[in-house]
Write a protein that holds these residues in place. Structure first.
Motif, PDB file in Angstrom:
ATOM      1  N   ALA A 139       2.016  -9.801 -18.104  1.00 48.52           N
ATOM      2  CA  ALA A 139       3.350  -9.740 -17.502  1.00 48.52           C
ATOM      3  C   ALA A 139       3.340  -8.830 -16.276  1.00 48.52           C
ATOM      4  CB  ALA A 139       4.369  -9.241 -18.531  1.00 48.52           C
ATOM      5  N   PHE A 140       2.698  -7.679 -16.397  1.00 45.12           N
ATOM      6  CA  PHE A 140       2.640  -6.740 -15.274  1.00 45.12           C
ATOM      7  C   PHE A 140       1.907  -7.363 -14.074  1.00 45.12           C
ATOM      8  CE2 PHE A 140       0.091  -3.672 -12.896  1.00 45.12           C
ATOM      9  CZ  PHE A 140       1.094  -2.895 -12.351  1.00 45.12           C
ATOM     10  N   PHE A 141       0.727  -7.932 -14.321  1.00 44.58           N
ATOM     11  CA  PHE A 141      -0.053  -8.499 -13.221  1.00 44.58           C
ATOM     12  C   PHE A 141       0.642  -9.716 -12.600  1.00 44.58           C
ATOM     13  CE2 PHE A 141      -3.589  -6.270 -15.511  1.00 44.58           C
ATOM     14  CZ  PHE A 141      -3.845  -5.343 -14.505  1.00 44.58           C
ATOM     15  N   ALA A 142       1.313 -10.513 -13.427  1.00 46.83           N
ATOM     16  CA  ALA A 142       2.045 -11.675 -12.904  1.00 46.83           C
ATOM     17  C   ALA A 142       3.176 -11.221 -11.994  1.00 46.83           C
ATOM     18  CB  ALA A 142       2.591 -12.518 -14.056  1.00 46.83           C
ATOM     19  N   PHE A 143       3.865 -10.159 -12.392  1.00 44.60           N
ATOM     20  CA  PHE A 143       4.967  -9.683 -11.568  1.00 44.60           C
ATOM     21  C   PHE A 143       4.455  -9.054 -10.273  1.00 44.60           C
ATOM     22  CE2 PHE A 143       8.334  -6.713 -10.279  1.00 44.60           C
ATOM     23  CZ  PHE A 143       9.343  -7.640 -10.081  1.00 44.60           C
ATOM     24  N   PHE A 144       3.365  -8.326 -10.345  1.00 48.39           N
ATOM     25  CA  PHE A 144       2.755  -7.751  -9.139  1.00 48.39           C
ATOM     26  C   PHE A 144       2.458  -8.879  -8.139  1.00 48.39           C
ATOM     27  CE2 PHE A 144      -0.313  -5.949  -6.327  1.00 48.39           C
ATOM     28  CZ  PHE A 144      -0.270  -4.565  -6.429  1.00 48.39           C
ATOM     29  N   ALA A 145       1.831  -9.956  -8.627  1.00 47.29           N
ATOM     30  CA  ALA A 145       1.507 -11.096  -7.766  1.00 47.29           C
ATOM     31  C   ALA A 145       2.766 -11.753  -7.224  1.00 47.29           C
ATOM     32  CB  ALA A 145       0.670 -12.120  -8.546  1.00 47.29           C
TER      33      ALA A 145
ATOM     34  N   VAL B 225       5.642 -10.320  -6.537  1.00 48.97           N
ATOM     35  CA  VAL B 225       6.187  -9.484  -5.458  1.00 48.97           C
ATOM     36  C   VAL B 225       5.377  -9.685  -4.174  1.00 48.97           C
ATOM     37  CG1 VAL B 225       6.600  -7.113  -4.704  1.00 48.97           C
ATOM     38  CG2 VAL B 225       7.195  -7.791  -7.031  1.00 48.97           C
ATOM     39  N   VAL B 226       4.059  -9.761  -4.308  1.00 49.10           N
ATOM     40  CA  VAL B 226       3.212  -9.976  -3.131  1.00 49.10           C
ATOM     41  C   VAL B 226       3.518 -11.350  -2.504  1.00 49.10           C
ATOM     42  CG1 VAL B 226       0.827 -10.275  -2.332  1.00 49.10           C
ATOM     43  CG2 VAL B 226       1.404  -8.395  -3.888  1.00 49.10           C
ATOM     44  N   ASP B 227       3.705 -12.360  -3.342  1.00 55.71           N
ATOM     45  CA  ASP B 227       4.035 -13.700  -2.829  1.00 55.71           C
ATOM     46  C   ASP B 227       5.358 -13.700  -2.057  1.00 55.71           C
ATOM     47  OD1 ASP B 227       1.754 -14.844  -3.817  1.00 55.71           O
ATOM     48  OD2 ASP B 227       2.697 -15.642  -5.627  1.00 55.71           O
ATOM     49  N   HIS B 228       6.252 -12.812  -2.453  1.00 52.84           N
ATOM     50  CA  HIS B 228       7.583 -12.739  -1.852  1.00 52.84           C
ATOM     51  C   HIS B 228       7.585 -11.873  -0.581  1.00 52.84           C
ATOM     52  CE1 HIS B 228      11.838 -11.277  -1.655  1.00 52.84           C
ATOM     53  NE2 HIS B 228      12.058 -12.540  -1.888  1.00 52.84           N
ATOM     54  N   ALA B 229       6.449 -11.242  -0.261  1.00 56.89           N
ATOM     55  CA  ALA B 229       6.384 -10.228   0.799  1.00 56.89           C
ATOM     56  C   ALA B 229       6.788 -10.761   2.168  1.00 56.89           C
ATOM     57  CB  ALA B 229       4.987  -9.641   0.867  1.00 56.89           C
ATOM     58  N   ALA B 230       6.281 -11.927   2.547  1.00 53.23           N
ATOM     59  CA  ALA B 230       6.564 -12.441   3.890  1.00 53.23           C
ATOM     60  C   ALA B 230       8.059 -12.657   4.084  1.00 53.23           C
ATOM     61  CB  ALA B 230       5.797 -13.739   4.126  1.00 53.23           C
ATOM     62  N   THR B 231       8.708 -13.219   3.073  1.00 53.66           N
ATOM     63  CA  THR B 231      10.152 -13.444   3.149  1.00 53.66           C
ATOM     64  C   THR B 231      10.891 -12.120   3.246  1.00 53.66           C
ATOM     65  OG1 THR B 231       9.920 -15.447   1.831  1.00 53.66           O
ATOM     66  CG2 THR B 231      12.119 -14.490   1.964  1.00 53.66           C
ATOM     67  N   LYS B 232      10.524 -11.188   2.375  1.00 51.36           N
ATOM     68  CA  LYS B 232      11.166  -9.869   2.353  1.00 51.36           C
ATOM     69  C   LYS B 232      11.026  -9.179   3.708  1.00 51.36           C
ATOM     70  CE  LYS B 232      10.549  -5.315   0.245  1.00 51.36           C
ATOM     71  NZ  LYS B 232      10.145  -4.672   1.495  1.00 51.36           N
ATOM     72  N   ASN B 233       9.820  -9.192   4.244  1.00 53.28           N
ATOM     73  CA  ASN B 233       9.576  -8.502   5.511  1.00 53.28           C
ATOM     74  C   ASN B 233      10.317  -9.155   6.669  1.00 53.28           C
ATOM     75  OD1 ASN B 233       7.970  -6.754   4.094  1.00 53.28           O
ATOM     76  ND2 ASN B 233       6.039  -7.665   4.736  1.00 53.28           N
ATOM     77  N   ALA B 234      10.446 -10.484   6.647  1.00 49.71           N
ATOM     78  CA  ALA B 234      11.177 -11.184   7.703  1.00 49.71           C
ATOM     79  C   ALA B 234      12.654 -10.795   7.680  1.00 49.71           C
ATOM     80  CB  ALA B 234      11.025 -12.693   7.544  1.00 49.71           C
TER      81      ALA B 234
ATOM     82  N   LEU C  67       0.143   0.358  -3.528  1.00 48.77           N
ATOM     83  CA  LEU C  67      -0.722  -0.819  -3.582  1.00 48.77           C
ATOM     84  C   LEU C  67       0.058  -2.106  -3.276  1.00 48.77           C
ATOM     85  CD1 LEU C  67      -2.890   0.058  -6.709  1.00 48.77           C
ATOM     86  CD2 LEU C  67      -3.696  -0.171  -4.351  1.00 48.77           C
ATOM     87  N   LEU C  68       1.292  -2.162  -3.751  1.00 47.30           N
ATOM     88  CA  LEU C  68       2.125  -3.335  -3.484  1.00 47.30           C
ATOM     89  C   LEU C  68       2.396  -3.490  -1.985  1.00 47.30           C
ATOM     90  CD1 LEU C  68       4.828  -3.530  -6.297  1.00 47.30           C
ATOM     91  CD2 LEU C  68       3.324  -5.364  -5.529  1.00 47.30           C
ATOM     92  N   VAL C  69       2.684  -2.366  -1.325  1.00 43.09           N
ATOM     93  CA  VAL C  69       2.932  -2.426   0.121  1.00 43.09           C
ATOM     94  C   VAL C  69       1.678  -2.912   0.840  1.00 43.09           C
ATOM     95  CG1 VAL C  69       3.368  -1.022   2.176  1.00 43.09           C
ATOM     96  CG2 VAL C  69       4.765  -0.694   0.131  1.00 43.09           C
ATOM     97  N   GLY C  70       0.530  -2.322   0.478  1.00 44.79           N
ATOM     98  CA  GLY C  70      -0.726  -2.723   1.112  1.00 44.79           C
ATOM     99  C   GLY C  70      -1.070  -4.181   0.850  1.00 44.79           C
ATOM    100  N   ALA C  71      -0.927  -4.602  -0.402  1.00 39.17           N
ATOM    101  CA  ALA C  71      -1.240  -5.999  -0.755  1.00 39.17           C
ATOM    102  C   ALA C  71      -0.283  -6.962  -0.066  1.00 39.17           C
ATOM    103  CB  ALA C  71      -1.174  -6.179  -2.270  1.00 39.17           C
ATOM    104  N   SER C  72       0.974  -6.556   0.074  1.00 40.51           N
ATOM    105  CA  SER C  72       1.968  -7.404   0.731  1.00 40.51           C
ATOM    106  C   SER C  72       1.657  -7.565   2.208  1.00 40.51           C
ATOM    107  CB  SER C  72       3.368  -6.800   0.553  1.00 40.51           C
ATOM    108  OG  SER C  72       3.717  -6.779  -0.815  1.00 40.51           O
ATOM    109  N   GLN C  73       1.262  -6.479   2.853  1.00 40.24           N
ATOM    110  CA  GLN C  73       0.903  -6.569   4.272  1.00 40.24           C
ATOM    111  C   GLN C  73      -0.360  -7.415   4.454  1.00 40.24           C
ATOM    112  OE1 GLN C  73       0.793  -2.433   5.460  1.00 40.24           O
ATOM    113  NE2 GLN C  73       2.952  -2.459   6.024  1.00 40.24           N
ATOM    114  N   ALA C  74      -1.304  -7.258   3.534  1.00 42.36           N
ATOM    115  CA  ALA C  74      -2.527  -8.064   3.602  1.00 42.36           C
ATOM    116  C   ALA C  74      -2.202  -9.542   3.408  1.00 42.36           C
ATOM    117  CB  ALA C  74      -3.515  -7.593   2.540  1.00 42.36           C
ATOM    118  N   ALA C  75      -1.305  -9.843   2.481  1.00 45.26           N
ATOM    119  CA  ALA C  75      -0.920 -11.237   2.235  1.00 45.26           C
ATOM    120  C   ALA C  75      -0.283 -11.848   3.478  1.00 45.26           C
ATOM    121  CB  ALA C  75       0.044 -11.313   1.049  1.00 45.26           C
TER     122      ALA C  75
END
Length: 197
Positions: A96-102, A104-113, A165-173
């Motif tokens: 559950a934790f790892f799925a949610f982390f992923a 959030v990363v998948d949602h990063a581009a939308t969030k940042n826009a 880590l979420l911020v870094g992974a989101s920027q990398a994504a």
């Protein structure tokens, strides 16, 4: 006998009519779809067309495009927090934790826009999302606690490290764009580092 007066809203005003609430929800749903397809520069006229309402209805609920963007953004973050809460009852806390982390990363581009468009319009994004962001952090912290108690995530990691880590992974994504394979492999490396030995 005179008819009963409409119930007052919590702020002392009149409670919105049911059709007004439906229209607002329809506009929000349409705005989210339009902005996802065409980006945050899409017009309120396009949102009105998708919602099947006049542009005046859009502006009645959302006086400016920035207010509309803000409402969609906060609603998206709220849904993420709700998803995290729903995962609290998952049988496998680590998964559950790892799925949610992923997620959030998948949602990063939308969030940042959305965040960039709001900041450009002079909106204080941090203040706008303070309450929803706090709910999201609380839910993520609870998922982390459960995963650590289950022995799935190392115990020397706290919420500040996870958020970093979420911020870094989101920027990398965002950097790799639509390359889902690269994003998945990068997440696998992060997850390997987070797992308990």
């Amino acid at each position: 006998m005179s008819p009963p007066k409409p119930a007052a809203a919590p702020d002392g005003g009149r409670r919105p009519r049911a059709d007004a609430l439906r229209n607002r929800a329809r506009v929000l749903e349409a705005a989210e779809a339009v902005f996802a397809e065409q980006g945050t520069t899409a017009s309120t006229e396009q949102v009105a067309r998708r919602a099947g309402v006049g542009v005046g209805t859009v502006f009645r609920h959302f006086p400016t495009k920035e207010v509309l963007l803000e409402a969609v953004f906060v609603a998206q973050l709220g849904r993420l927090a709700t998803e995290a809460d729903a995962l609290m009852s998952a049988e496998d806390p680590g998964a559950a934790f790892f799925a949610f982390f992923a997620r959030v990363v998948d949602h990063a581009a939308t969030k940042n826009a959305f965040a960039a468009a709001l900041a450009e319009a002079g909106v204080d994004v941090r203040a706008t999302t303070a309450e929803t962001g706090q709910e999201l952090r609380r839910a993520l912290g609870s998922l982390l606690d459960r995963a650590q108690e289950a022995g799935a995530v190392r115990r020397d990691i706290g919420l500040p490290e996870i958020l970093t880590l979420l911020v870094g992974a989101s920027q990398a994504a965002e950097h790799v764009g639509g390359d889902a394979d690269v994003r998945a492999r990068a997440l696998a490396v992060i997850f390997d580092g987070l797992r308990a030995p």
